[in-house]
Design a protein around this motif. Structure first.
Motif, PDB file in Angstrom:
ATOM      1  N   GLY A  64      -1.649  -7.065 -36.846  1.00 10.00           N
ATOM      2  CA  GLY A  64      -2.792  -7.165 -35.973  1.00 10.00           C
ATOM      3  C   GLY A  64      -2.763  -6.076 -34.921  1.00 10.00           C
ATOM      4  N   ARG A  65      -3.880  -5.887 -34.267  1.00  3.46           N
ATOM      5  CA  ARG A  65      -4.022  -4.865 -33.238  1.00  3.46           C
ATOM      6  C   ARG A  65      -4.849  -5.439 -32.088  1.00  3.46           C
ATOM      7  NH1 ARG A  65      -4.280   0.934 -33.515  1.00  3.46           N
ATOM      8  NH2 ARG A  65      -3.276   0.785 -35.552  1.00  3.46           N
ATOM      9  N   LEU A  66      -4.432  -5.160 -30.861  1.00  7.77           N
ATOM     10  CA  LEU A  66      -5.197  -5.535 -29.678  1.00  7.77           C
ATOM     11  C   LEU A  66      -5.916  -4.293 -29.176  1.00  7.77           C
ATOM     12  CD1 LEU A  66      -6.053  -7.379 -27.347  1.00  7.77           C
ATOM     13  CD2 LEU A  66      -3.875  -6.860 -26.221  1.00  7.77           C
ATOM     14  N   VAL A  67      -7.244  -4.278 -29.264  1.00  5.15           N
ATOM     15  CA  VAL A  67      -8.056  -3.147 -28.836  1.00  5.15           C
ATOM     16  C   VAL A  67      -8.691  -3.470 -27.489  1.00  5.15           C
ATOM     17  CG1 VAL A  67     -10.076  -1.742 -29.355  1.00  5.15           C
ATOM     18  CG2 VAL A  67      -8.512  -2.395 -31.192  1.00  5.15           C
ATOM     19  N   HIS A  68      -8.471  -2.595 -26.526  1.00  2.00           N
ATOM     20  CA  HIS A  68      -8.963  -2.821 -25.163  1.00  2.00           C
ATOM     21  C   HIS A  68      -9.806  -1.627 -24.724  1.00  2.00           C
ATOM     22  CE1 HIS A  68      -9.024  -3.888 -20.921  1.00  2.00           C
ATOM     23  NE2 HIS A  68      -8.455  -2.734 -20.605  1.00  2.00           N
ATOM     24  N   PHE A  69     -11.013  -1.904 -24.211  1.00  2.00           N
ATOM     25  CA  PHE A  69     -11.879  -0.836 -23.707  1.00  2.00           C
ATOM     26  C   PHE A  69     -11.799  -0.768 -22.189  1.00  2.00           C
ATOM     27  CE2 PHE A  69     -13.635  -0.340 -27.852  1.00  2.00           C
ATOM     28  CZ  PHE A  69     -14.179   0.935 -27.856  1.00  2.00           C
ATOM     29  N   SER A  70     -11.513   0.411 -21.706  1.00  2.00           N
ATOM     30  CA  SER A  70     -11.411   0.674 -20.274  1.00  2.00           C
ATOM     31  C   SER A  70     -12.498   1.677 -19.902  1.00  2.00           C
ATOM     32  CB  SER A  70     -10.005   1.192 -19.955  1.00  2.00           C
ATOM     33  OG  SER A  70      -9.853   1.465 -18.585  1.00  2.00           O
ATOM     34  N   ASP A  71     -12.180   2.661 -19.087  1.00  2.00           N
ATOM     35  CA  ASP A  71     -13.151   3.666 -18.651  1.00  2.00           C
ATOM     36  C   ASP A  71     -12.412   4.944 -18.325  1.00  2.00           C
ATOM     37  OD1 ASP A  71     -14.895   5.140 -16.493  1.00  2.00           O
ATOM     38  OD2 ASP A  71     -16.251   3.649 -17.355  1.00  2.00           O
ATOM     39  N   ILE A  72     -13.022   6.071 -18.609  1.00  2.00           N
ATOM     40  CA  ILE A  72     -12.374   7.351 -18.360  1.00  2.00           C
ATOM     41  C   ILE A  72     -12.125   7.588 -16.866  1.00  2.00           C
ATOM     42  CG2 ILE A  72     -14.416   8.831 -18.077  1.00  2.00           C
ATOM     43  CD1 ILE A  72     -12.975  10.762 -20.123  1.00  2.00           C
ATOM     44  N   GLY A  73     -12.850   6.866 -16.027  1.00  2.00           N
ATOM     45  CA  GLY A  73     -12.670   6.999 -14.584  1.00  2.00           C
ATOM     46  C   GLY A  73     -11.683   6.011 -13.992  1.00  2.00           C
ATOM     47  N   ALA A  74     -11.019   5.216 -14.835  1.00  2.00           N
ATOM     48  CA  ALA A  74     -10.091   4.197 -14.334  1.00  2.00           C
ATOM     49  C   ALA A  74      -8.967   4.833 -13.524  1.00  2.00           C
ATOM     50  CB  ALA A  74      -9.505   3.412 -15.502  1.00  2.00           C
ATOM     51  N   GLY A  75      -8.662   4.226 -12.384  1.00  2.00           N
ATOM     52  CA  GLY A  75      -7.572   4.725 -11.549  1.00  2.00           C
ATOM     53  C   GLY A  75      -7.237   3.714 -10.465  1.00  2.00           C
ATOM     54  N   GLU A  76      -5.976   3.431 -10.303  1.00  2.39           N
ATOM     55  CA  GLU A  76      -5.579   2.449  -9.291  1.00  2.39           C
ATOM     56  C   GLU A  76      -5.840   2.962  -7.884  1.00  2.39           C
ATOM     57  OE1 GLU A  76      -1.577   1.279 -10.084  1.00  2.39           O
ATOM     58  OE2 GLU A  76      -2.129   0.091 -11.837  1.00  2.39           O
ATOM     59  N   GLY A  77      -5.993   4.272  -7.714  1.00  2.00           N
ATOM     60  CA  GLY A  77      -6.310   4.829  -6.405  1.00  2.00           C
ATOM     61  C   GLY A  77      -7.788   5.095  -6.209  1.00  2.00           C
ATOM     62  N   SER A  78      -8.624   4.638  -7.146  1.00  2.00           N
ATOM     63  CA  SER A  78     -10.053   4.888  -7.062  1.00  2.00           C
ATOM     64  C   SER A  78     -10.678   4.144  -5.886  1.00  2.00           C
ATOM     65  CB  SER A  78     -10.740   4.452  -8.366  1.00  2.00           C
ATOM     66  OG  SER A  78     -12.149   4.553  -8.249  1.00  2.00           O
ATOM     67  N   SER A 107     -13.637   3.112  -6.133  1.00  2.00           N
ATOM     68  CA  SER A 107     -14.518   2.157  -6.799  1.00  2.00           C
ATOM     69  C   SER A 107     -13.733   0.910  -7.206  1.00  2.00           C
ATOM     70  CB  SER A 107     -15.147   2.802  -8.043  1.00  2.00           C
ATOM     71  OG  SER A 107     -15.667   1.823  -8.920  1.00  2.00           O
ATOM     72  N   ARG A 108     -14.227  -0.239  -6.811  1.00  2.00           N
ATOM     73  CA  ARG A 108     -13.564  -1.496  -7.168  1.00  2.00           C
ATOM     74  C   ARG A 108     -13.541  -1.692  -8.681  1.00  2.00           C
ATOM     75  NH1 ARG A 108     -16.135  -6.525  -4.293  1.00  2.00           N
ATOM     76  NH2 ARG A 108     -17.910  -5.742  -5.483  1.00  2.00           N
ATOM     77  N   ARG A 109     -14.624  -1.314  -9.344  1.00  2.00           N
ATOM     78  CA  ARG A 109     -14.680  -1.466 -10.805  1.00  2.00           C
ATOM     79  C   ARG A 109     -13.651  -0.580 -11.493  1.00  2.00           C
ATOM     80  NH1 ARG A 109     -17.726  -0.512 -15.778  1.00  2.00           N
ATOM     81  NH2 ARG A 109     -18.350   1.574 -15.141  1.00  2.00           N
ATOM     82  N   MET A 110     -13.503   0.654 -11.020  1.00  2.00           N
ATOM     83  CA  MET A 110     -12.542   1.556 -11.641  1.00  2.00           C
ATOM     84  C   MET A 110     -11.098   1.121 -11.342  1.00  2.00           C
ATOM     85  SD  MET A 110     -14.194   3.690 -13.483  1.00  2.00           S
ATOM     86  CE  MET A 110     -15.229   2.251 -13.834  1.00  2.00           C
ATOM     87  N   ARG A 111     -10.848   0.568 -10.169  1.00  3.45           N
ATOM     88  CA  ARG A 111      -9.512   0.035  -9.882  1.00  3.45           C
ATOM     89  C   ARG A 111      -9.194  -1.124 -10.800  1.00  3.45           C
ATOM     90  NH1 ARG A 111     -11.274   0.342  -4.544  1.00  3.45           N
ATOM     91  NH2 ARG A 111     -11.302  -1.938  -4.334  1.00  3.45           N
ATOM     92  N   SER A 112     -10.168  -1.995 -11.033  1.00  2.00           N
ATOM     93  CA  SER A 112      -9.932  -3.158 -11.892  1.00  2.00           C
ATOM     94  C   SER A 112      -9.673  -2.720 -13.328  1.00  2.00           C
ATOM     95  CB  SER A 112     -11.120  -4.129 -11.830  1.00  2.00           C
ATOM     96  OG  SER A 112     -12.265  -3.601 -12.495  1.00  2.00           O
ATOM     97  N   LYS A 113     -10.344  -1.657 -13.779  1.00  2.89           N
ATOM     98  CA  LYS A 113     -10.090  -1.137 -15.121  1.00  2.89           C
ATOM     99  C   LYS A 113      -8.642  -0.671 -15.251  1.00  2.89           C
ATOM    100  CE  LYS A 113     -14.366  -1.186 -16.897  1.00  2.89           C
ATOM    101  NZ  LYS A 113     -14.737  -1.913 -18.141  1.00  2.89           N
TER     102      LYS A 113
END
Length: 245
Positions: free
Chosen positions: A1-15, A17-23
Motif C-alpha cells: 500500500g501507499r499513503l499519498v498526501h497532497f501539500s502545497d509548494i508554498g508550505a513552510g513552518e516559517g510561513s 500564512s496560517r494555511r501554509m504553516r499547517s501544510k
C-alpha cells in the motif's frame, strides 16, 4: 500500500500564512510518524493547479467578469509556476509505480510539481483579460498587502461566525491569509535560491525533493492550449470570439 498526501509548494513552518504553516506541519507529522507509515509515504507539493474547474485561473476569470475590481496584492508581482492538473495526475500515477518515491527520507518522499513557465500573478491576470478579449475592461488594481489584509479582515471575521459555503464568503483570494500566502513565491526551493534551504525556510525539512523530471513527466505550459479552454468558454461573445481562423 501507499499513503499519498497532497501539500502545497508554498508550505513552510516559517510561513506568515496560517494555511501554509499547517501544510508544512502536516508534512512533517507524516514524515516523523512510525516507520510503517513513513516508508509508504509519498508527498506532493504542487504549484497552483490549472484545470477546467480549478479555483485559481477560474477565480481570476470570475473577478475579471463579475467583480467590480480584481484586487492584486502588491500589484501581483509575486512569482509562481502554475501546473496543469493532467500533469499532476500523470505524476501521481508515475510515483505510485516508482518504489523510490517513498519516505522516510524527505528527498524521496517530497515531490515538487511545477510548470515550465515562471510568471507573476500579474502575468496570469493579463492572460485572463487577453484570452477573454476584455483588455479594455481591465478592472485590476494593485493593493498593498497591509491594506489588503485590513480590507479583508471583516470578511475573515464573518467566515469564523457564519456557516461554511456561503457564496459571498467563499473566495479564498479575498482573505488576509491569502495576502500572506501569495506574498511568498509559489516556487520550488531550487528556483527560490541557489543554496539548499533548511529549517523554517524548507518547511522544517531539508529542502530537497523529486520533480516531474524524476518521474518522466514533461509538464505542459498553462498559457496556451488545453489550459486556457475554460477562459475561451468564458468569453462574453462566445468561444470563438476574436478568432481569425
Amino acid at each position: 500500500g501507499r499513503l499519498v498526501h497532497f501539500s502545497d509548494i508554498g508550505a513552510g513552518e516559517g510561513s506568515a500564512s496560517r494555511r501554509m504553516r499547517s501544510k508544512a506541519q502536516g508534512d512533517a507529522a507524516l514524515l516523523s510518524a512510525s516507520s510503517g507509515v513513513a516508508h509508504k509515504l509519498t508527498i506532493f507539493r504542487p504549484a497552483p493547479v490549472i484545470g477546467d474547474e480549478d479555483d485559481f485561473l477560474n477565480n481570476l476569470m470570475g473577478q475579471a467578469k463579475f467583480s467590480t475590481l480584481m484586487q492584486l496584492v502588491d500589484g501581483g508581482e509575486q512569482r509562481l509556476a502554475p501546473t496543469h492538473v493532467s500533469d499532476v495526475a500523470a505524476a501521481v500515477v508515475a510515483a505510485l509505480r516508482d518504489p523510490r518515491s517513498v519516505g522516510p527520507d524527505p528527498k524521496d518522499a517530497l515531490h515538487y510539481l511545477y510548470g515550465p513557465e515562471v510568471m507573476t500573478l500579474r502575468d496570469l491576470a493579463d492572460l485572463v483579460f487577453g484570452t477573454l478579449h476584455e483588455t479594455r475592461d481591465d478592472n485590476s488594481v494593485p493593493v498593498p498587502k497591509p491594506i489588503a489584509k485590513a480590507m479583508w479582515a471583516p470578511l475573515d471575521a464573518l467566515r469564523r461566525r457564519c456557516p461554511p459555503g456561503l457564496p459571498f464568503l467563499a473566495n479564498y483570494m479575498q482573505s488576509a491569509d491569502w495576502a500572506e500566502e501569495i506574498s511568498e513565491e509559489k516556487l520550488p526551493p531550487s528556483l527560490k535560491a541557489k543554496r539548499p534551504l533548511t529549517g523554517a525556510e524548507g518547511g522544517g525539512m531539508a529542502a530537497y525533493g523529486r520533480t516531474y523530471a524524476d518521474l518522466g513527466v514533461f509538464p505542459q505550459r498553462v498559457t496556451e492550449g488545453l489550459a486556457v479552454e475554460a477562459l475561451r468558454f468564458g468569453r462574453t461573445g462566445g468561444y470563438s470570439l476574436g478568432d481569425t481562423k
